[in-house]
Design an enzyme around this catalytic site. Sequence first.
Site, PDB file in Angstrom:
ATOM      1  N   ASP A   8       0.916  -1.279  -0.049  1.00 50.46           N
ATOM      2  CA  ASP A   8       0.018   0.019   0.002  1.00 50.46           C
ATOM      3  C   ASP A   8       0.899   1.058   0.044  1.00 50.46           C
ATOM      4  O   ASP A   8       1.402   1.761   0.954  1.00 50.46           O
ATOM      5  CB  ASP A   8      -0.940   0.110   1.110  1.00 50.46           C
ATOM      6  CG  ASP A   8      -1.663   1.234   1.263  1.00 50.46           C
ATOM      7  OD1 ASP A   8      -2.377   1.770   0.069  1.00 50.46           O
ATOM      8  OD2 ASP A   8      -1.902   1.668   2.225  1.00 50.46           O
ATOM      9  N   GLU A  67      -1.361  -1.377  -4.626  1.00 47.19           N
ATOM     10  CA  GLU A  67      -2.487  -0.556  -5.196  1.00 47.19           C
ATOM     11  C   GLU A  67      -2.338   0.442  -6.292  1.00 47.19           C
ATOM     12  O   GLU A  67      -1.105   0.922  -6.395  1.00 47.19           O
ATOM     13  CB  GLU A  67      -2.890  -0.020  -3.968  1.00 47.19           C
ATOM     14  CG  GLU A  67      -4.323   0.801  -3.991  1.00 47.19           C
ATOM     15  CD  GLU A  67      -4.721   1.414  -2.685  1.00 47.19           C
ATOM     16  OE1 GLU A  67      -5.410   0.585  -1.934  1.00 47.19           O
ATOM     17  OE2 GLU A  67      -4.462   2.459  -2.559  1.00 47.19           O
ATOM     18  N   ASP A 139      -2.268   0.773   7.422  1.00 44.40           N
ATOM     19  CA  ASP A 139      -1.583   0.882   6.187  1.00 44.40           C
ATOM     20  C   ASP A 139      -1.317  -0.652   5.805  1.00 44.40           C
ATOM     21  O   ASP A 139      -1.094  -1.149   4.807  1.00 44.40           O
ATOM     22  CB  ASP A 139      -0.464   1.736   6.032  1.00 44.40           C
ATOM     23  CG  ASP A 139      -0.931   3.066   6.006  1.00 44.40           C
ATOM     24  OD1 ASP A 139      -1.651   3.558   5.182  1.00 44.40           O
ATOM     25  OD2 ASP A 139      -0.481   3.841   6.937  1.00 44.40           O
TER      26      ASP A 139
END
EC number: 3.1.21.10
Length: 173
Positions: A8, A67, A139
Site C-alpha cells: 500500500d 494498489e 496501512d
Amino acid sequence: MAIILGIDPGSRVTGYGVIRQVGRQLSYLGSGCIRTKVDDLPSRLKLIYAGVTEIITQFQPDYFAIEQVFMAKNADSALKLGQARGVAIVAAVNQELPVFEYAARQVKQTVVGIGSAEKSQVQHMVRTLLKLPANPQADAADALAIAITHCHVSQNAMQMSESRLNLARGRLR
C-alpha cells in the site's frame, strides 16, 4: 504454494503485507510499515526503495501486488504517491518479481464485499481472514488486503482457464 507481497504505497507511510497461499488456504507471514521521517522527497523515495528491497530479500515472495493510483484532489499528492509506487515497483522488478496492480475499490470489494468499505472494515476482515489476534495497522491491513485480492483474482483466473481447457476437450456439458 505461493508467497505474495502486497504493498500500500505512500510517500510518508508505505504499508506491506506478506501472505502464503497453499490452495485456498491463506496464512500470515508478516506485515508492517515503512515510515519515512525525512522531509525531502528524494530521500523518502530512497528509503521506500531500500525498505521494499529488504522485505523482498527477507520473505522471498513469488508475486508482488500493489494498489493502483487513484485520482486525488491534490495533484501534488497524486504525483508523490505515483513516485512512491514507482520506486516500490522498481524494487520488485529488479528482483524479477511479476507485478500486479489492483484498484482500491476492487481490493475492498474482494476483502469486505463492499467497494466503498471503510478502513476499519478492511482491518477487521483481514484479521478474520488471516486469523490474526488483533487488527493490523491500517496501512499494513491495506497491504495484506491487496495480497489477499491477488490470491483471489489469480485463483479465479486459474479456475476459468481450467474450465476453458475442459470445455475445449469436451468435458463440460
